[in-house]
Design a protein around this motif. Sequence first.
Motif, PDB file in Angstrom:
ATOM      1  N   ILE A  64       0.833  -1.213   0.000  1.00 49.41           N
ATOM      2  CA  ILE A  64       0.000   0.000   0.000  1.00 49.41           C
ATOM      3  C   ILE A  64       0.862   1.255   0.000  1.00 49.41           C
ATOM      4  O   ILE A  64       0.621   2.214  -0.746  1.00 49.41           O
ATOM      5  N   THR A  65       1.918   1.256   0.842  1.00 46.47           N
ATOM      6  CA  THR A  65       2.780   2.432   0.978  1.00 46.47           C
ATOM      7  C   THR A  65       3.535   2.728  -0.315  1.00 46.47           C
ATOM      8  O   THR A  65       3.624   3.888  -0.746  1.00 46.47           O
ATOM      9  N   ILE A  66       4.078   1.688  -0.941  1.00 50.78           N
ATOM     10  CA  ILE A  66       4.828   1.882  -2.192  1.00 50.78           C
ATOM     11  C   ILE A  66       3.922   2.440  -3.287  1.00 50.78           C
ATOM     12  O   ILE A  66       4.314   3.354  -4.039  1.00 50.78           O
ATOM     13  N   ILE A  67       2.708   1.920  -3.392  1.00 45.94           N
ATOM     14  CA  ILE A  67       1.764   2.400  -4.414  1.00 45.94           C
ATOM     15  C   ILE A  67       1.433   3.875  -4.192  1.00 45.94           C
ATOM     16  O   ILE A  67       1.477   4.689  -5.127  1.00 45.94           O
ATOM     17  N   LEU A  68       1.111   4.228  -2.947  1.00 42.04           N
ATOM     18  CA  LEU A  68       0.762   5.621  -2.647  1.00 42.04           C
ATOM     19  C   LEU A  68       1.966   6.556  -2.773  1.00 42.04           C
ATOM     20  O   LEU A  68       1.835   7.696  -3.223  1.00 42.04           O
ATOM     21  N   LEU A  69       3.146   6.072  -2.376  1.00 41.31           N
ATOM     22  CA  LEU A  69       4.367   6.868  -2.515  1.00 41.31           C
ATOM     23  C   LEU A  69       4.679   7.137  -3.974  1.00 41.31           C
ATOM     24  O   LEU A  69       5.036   8.260  -4.356  1.00 41.31           O
ATOM     25  N   TRP A  70       4.545   6.125  -4.791  1.00 38.57           N
ATOM     26  CA  TRP A  70       4.825   6.246  -6.233  1.00 38.57           C
ATOM     27  C   TRP A  70       3.848   7.218  -6.900  1.00 38.57           C
ATOM     28  O   TRP A  70       4.228   8.033  -7.742  1.00 38.57           O
ATOM     29  N   GLN A  71       2.578   7.166  -6.476  1.00 39.45           N
ATOM     30  CA  GLN A  71       1.559   7.995  -7.113  1.00 39.45           C
ATOM     31  C   GLN A  71       1.548   9.431  -6.589  1.00 39.45           C
ATOM     32  O   GLN A  71       1.381  10.384  -7.357  1.00 39.45           O
ATOM     33  N   TYR A  72       1.730   9.596  -5.260  1.00 38.19           N
ATOM     34  CA  TYR A  72       1.499  10.911  -4.652  1.00 38.19           C
ATOM     35  C   TYR A  72       2.679  11.449  -3.838  1.00 38.19           C
ATOM     36  O   TYR A  72       2.544  12.453  -3.137  1.00 38.19           O
ATOM     37  N   LYS A  73       3.836  10.763  -3.911  1.00 44.41           N
ATOM     38  CA  LYS A  73       5.057  11.205  -3.231  1.00 44.41           C
ATOM     39  C   LYS A  73       4.830  11.361  -1.712  1.00 44.41           C
ATOM     40  O   LYS A  73       4.329  10.463  -1.078  1.00 44.41           O
ATOM     41  N   LEU A  74       5.185  12.522  -1.141  1.00 38.54           N
ATOM     42  CA  LEU A  74       5.121  12.715   0.315  1.00 38.54           C
ATOM     43  C   LEU A  74       3.700  12.575   0.848  1.00 38.54           C
ATOM     44  O   LEU A  74       3.463  11.905   1.859  1.00 38.54           O
ATOM     45  N   GLU A  75       2.753  13.185   0.162  1.00 38.14           N
ATOM     46  CA  GLU A  75       1.365  13.100   0.610  1.00 38.14           C
ATOM     47  C   GLU A  75       0.876  11.648   0.619  1.00 38.14           C
ATOM     48  O   GLU A  75       0.127  11.230   1.511  1.00 38.14           O
ATOM     49  N   GLY A  76       1.331  10.874  -0.350  1.00 40.81           N
ATOM     50  CA  GLY A  76       0.940   9.472  -0.438  1.00 40.81           C
ATOM     51  C   GLY A  76       1.410   8.663   0.758  1.00 40.81           C
ATOM     52  O   GLY A  76       0.661   7.854   1.312  1.00 40.81           O
ATOM     53  N   ILE A  77       2.659   8.876   1.174  1.00 42.86           N
ATOM     54  CA  ILE A  77       3.174   8.093   2.310  1.00 42.86           C
ATOM     55  C   ILE A  77       2.527   8.552   3.619  1.00 42.86           C
ATOM     56  O   ILE A  77       2.329   7.739   4.530  1.00 42.86           O
ATOM     57  N   LEU A  78       2.148   9.815   3.713  1.00 40.08           N
ATOM     58  CA  LEU A  78       1.425  10.279   4.898  1.00 40.08           C
ATOM     59  C   LEU A  78       0.067   9.582   5.000  1.00 40.08           C
ATOM     60  O   LEU A  78      -0.351   9.156   6.088  1.00 40.08           O
ATOM     61  N   TYR A  79      -0.609   9.449   3.878  1.00 44.77           N
ATOM     62  CA  TYR A  79      -1.876   8.708   3.867  1.00 44.77           C
ATOM     63  C   TYR A  79      -1.648   7.239   4.235  1.00 44.77           C
ATOM     64  O   TYR A  79      -2.444   6.640   4.973  1.00 44.77           O
ATOM     65  N   ALA A  80      -0.572   6.663   3.728  1.00 38.91           N
ATOM     66  CA  ALA A  80      -0.285   5.247   4.006  1.00 38.91           C
ATOM     67  C   ALA A  80      -0.095   5.002   5.492  1.00 38.91           C
ATOM     68  O   ALA A  80      -0.539   3.985   6.031  1.00 38.91           O
ATOM     69  N   ILE A  81       0.567   5.923   6.179  1.00 36.68           N
ATOM     70  CA  ILE A  81       0.818   5.782   7.618  1.00 36.68           C
ATOM     71  C   ILE A  81      -0.493   5.683   8.388  1.00 36.68           C
ATOM     72  O   ILE A  81      -0.610   4.892   9.331  1.00 36.68           O
ATOM     73  N   VAL A  82      -1.505   6.449   7.981  1.00 34.11           N
ATOM     74  CA  VAL A  82      -2.743   6.506   8.764  1.00 34.11           C
ATOM     75  C   VAL A  82      -3.794   5.480   8.335  1.00 34.11           C
ATOM     76  O   VAL A  82      -4.708   5.170   9.109  1.00 34.11           O
ATOM     77  N   ILE A  83      -3.687   4.936   7.100  1.00 33.48           N
ATOM     78  CA  ILE A  83      -4.737   4.000   6.668  1.00 33.48           C
ATOM     79  C   ILE A  83      -4.337   2.533   6.757  1.00 33.48           C
ATOM     80  O   ILE A  83      -5.204   1.667   6.947  1.00 33.48           O
ATOM     81  N   THR A  84      -3.034   2.220   6.625  1.00 34.32           N
ATOM     82  CA  THR A  84      -2.652   0.799   6.631  1.00 34.32           C
ATOM     83  C   THR A  84      -2.948   0.093   7.952  1.00 34.32           C
ATOM     84  O   THR A  84      -3.382  -1.065   7.939  1.00 34.32           O
ATOM     85  N   PRO A  85      -2.762   0.733   9.131  1.00 28.50           N
ATOM     86  CA  PRO A  85      -3.123   0.034  10.378  1.00 28.50           C
ATOM     87  C   PRO A  85      -4.617  -0.276  10.464  1.00 28.50           C
ATOM     88  O   PRO A  85      -5.014  -1.292  11.030  1.00 28.50           O
ATOM     89  N   ALA A  86      -5.449   0.616   9.893  1.00 19.64           N
ATOM     90  CA  ALA A  86      -6.893   0.371   9.907  1.00 19.64           C
ATOM     91  C   ALA A  86      -7.254  -0.783   8.979  1.00 19.64           C
ATOM     92  O   ALA A  86      -8.042  -1.668   9.330  1.00 19.64           O
TER      93      ALA A  86
END
Length: 427
Positions: A172-194
């Motif tokens: 999930i983190t790699i996909i979001l990082l690749w698509q949205y850079k910094l904002e993507g990894i910030l989203y990954a931090i908060v949604i992957t545990p859920a």
Amino acid sequence: MLRLKNYEPNKQLLKVMSINSIAVFVRLVTGFILSKAIAIFIGPQGLGIIGNLRSFFSSIQTIASLGFYNGIVKYVAEHKNNTKELSKILSTSYYLGFIAMLGTSMILYFFAPFWSVQILNSPDYSHVIKTLAAGISLMIVDYFCLAIINGFSRYKVYTILNITITIFSLLITIILLWQYKLEGILYAIVITPALALFITLTIIFRQKSFVKLLKASSIDWNYAKKLIEYSLMALLTAIIIPPTIIAIRNHIVTTEGLTEMGYWEAMNRISNYYLVFVTSLLSLYLFPKLSEANTIKQFRQEIFGFYKTLMPLVIAGLFTLYFFRHFFIKLFLSSEFAPMECLFSWQLTGDFFRILSAVLAYQFMAKKMTKSYIFTEILSALIWYLSSIFFINKYGFQGAAIGYFICYSAYFFILIICFRKQLFAKE
């Protein structure tokens, strides 16, 4: 008189270590991939912002769950064969946690711009905070499920869960990082545990159904009082330690710059790769054992058996990491992070004392020594913050690593004083 040679390496601990090492290896590999991706797509400047959000997330997770994790592990372990008592424990922790989760979620959502500025230094990430508020209910249920599995000492199940969730989070983190850079990894931090809850539930329901044990009528206020003793310790840590780290990061930004803060955050990430191995062993193995230990002899056997089994591996690993630090920086990050080499000696020595300290500090929680825990935790946080600010002003971002070393070396000697009778007095 205390003789360390009398304490043989613990065979059961070695068994747990061998099982746990699989999950740690997977986490190291995924951590390497993620660190490399962050270094390529974001660089040092973004690491500090990511670190602040992770620290904030850690605090929120504890606050929203009322810090019940260790209490659940302890009382589930004690009453795992008593369905009636188990129902009281799970119902009490779940429903009280549900109320805390709702309150935390509302505070996050309605004050999202404020938290965005305070934590991420910009109001532009308010939507990330709102996403965290929306997903926190799933995250807390997952948190409780993991505590239950830990309480039942199902090491293999716990390991399988960790591996599965780690790989899932990486994807999930790699996909979001690749698509949205910094904002993507910030989203990954908060949604992957859920999202990890769905993996946890798939496995936990195959082991034993706990839903039928969750009854509002089974809420027991005696257990609530017992859990609150653990809650106070966990909440204190959540309120003090992550904000201290955020304050140190922000001071580095103010005095040195965002890039220098990224170097220190990268050093912390490297430390966390192997510290997670130790902390998971403390939670999985040592905490239940210290909870059961009722004599000085048993306490010493667990503490010195743990030291004798684990510390030779820790020392060997720290020396390897130090002497090959240039290689590891290029491997895990990139040549852009070369200036962080000056942090290794202080950080790794600090990690050594941090591990020694953590082993002793678990006795506070195992025996519910709340006042002693609160005093030492506040004192260590003050030492960490003040020494870091002083040395950052004097030596630049390297001062953060010096402050870290001073904090945990002092904390270890404070704990030695606290437990001097149990450690050195005649049995």
